[in-house]
Design an enzyme around this catalytic site. Structure first.
Site, short mmCIF file in Angstrom:
data_model
loop_
_atom_site.label_atom_id
_atom_site.label_comp_id
_atom_site.label_asym_id
_atom_site.label_seq_id
_atom_site.Cartn_x
_atom_site.Cartn_y
_atom_site.Cartn_z
N CYS A 1 0.82 -1.22 0.00
CA CYS A 1 0.00 0.00 0.00
C CYS A 1 0.85 1.27 0.00
CB CYS A 1 -0.98 0.02 1.17
SG CYS A 1 -0.21 0.24 2.77
N ASP B 1 2.58 2.58 2.59
CA ASP B 1 2.73 3.25 3.89
C ASP B 1 4.14 3.05 4.44
OD1 ASP B 1 0.04 3.85 3.76
OD2 ASP B 1 -0.58 2.36 5.24
N CYS C 1 -1.94 6.59 4.63
CA CYS C 1 -3.35 6.97 4.72
C CYS C 1 -3.71 7.46 6.12
CB CYS C 1 -4.20 5.75 4.36
SG CYS C 1 -4.05 4.39 5.52
N CYS D 1 -2.46 -1.39 9.09
CA CYS D 1 -1.88 -0.15 9.64
C CYS D 1 -1.51 -0.33 11.10
CB CYS D 1 -2.86 1.01 9.49
SG CYS D 1 -3.18 1.48 7.78
#
Length: 147
Positions: A33, A35, A59, A103
């Site tokens: 993603c 991150d 995000c 996350c």
């Protein structure tokens, strides 16, 4: 979709920034993603986390989990910080959507990476701490992409 706590930590992140000459710095990412999370720890001679800061590229959920993770380890000793899991981060935020659970895993791994760096710098072993992965998907079988 997001809880009030997630939105609060995203819009008003706690402990954002960096610590110069930090006792330990941990950086982890998620190649899938994009991150990237970096956690800085200031640990005193009694192994108490005096201060903690983070920098996250990602995000809103990545920012919120970073912020909450720093709140959970601040003022704790090393073993208490080791006990902060991705599940604890999610619970403290009153939950995350299933697609954002990674996350919270990033936050847990970033804390462990910073503790690993601290242990290496001070030539100590921290019970239960394993060498961190730079990417949370490291070691997983590579999925073949279809073209």
């Amino acid at each position: 979709m997001y809880t009030e706590k997630v939105m609060d930590h995203f819009q008003h992140p706690r402990n954002m920034g960096e610590i110069e000459n930090a006792s330990g710095v941990g950086t982890v990412g998620n190649a899938k993603c994009g991150d990237i999370m970096r956690i800085y720890l200031d640990i005193d001679e009694n192994q108490i986390i005096r201060d903690v800061k983070f920098k996250t590229f990602g995000c809103g959920a990545a920012v919120a989990t970073s912020s909450m993770a720093t709140e959970l380890v601040k003022g704790k000793n090393i073993q208490e910080a080791m006990a902060v899991t991705n599940k604890a981060v999610m619970e403290a935020l009153d939950g995350l959507p299933p697609v954002k659970v990674h996350c919270s895993l990033l936050a847990e791994e970033a804390i462990h990476a910073a503790l690993w760096d601290y242990a290496e710098k001070h030539d100590i072993k921290i019970e239960g701490l394993e060498k961190p992965k730079s990417d949370i998907h490291e070691g997983e079988e590579e999925e073949e992409e279809e073209y």
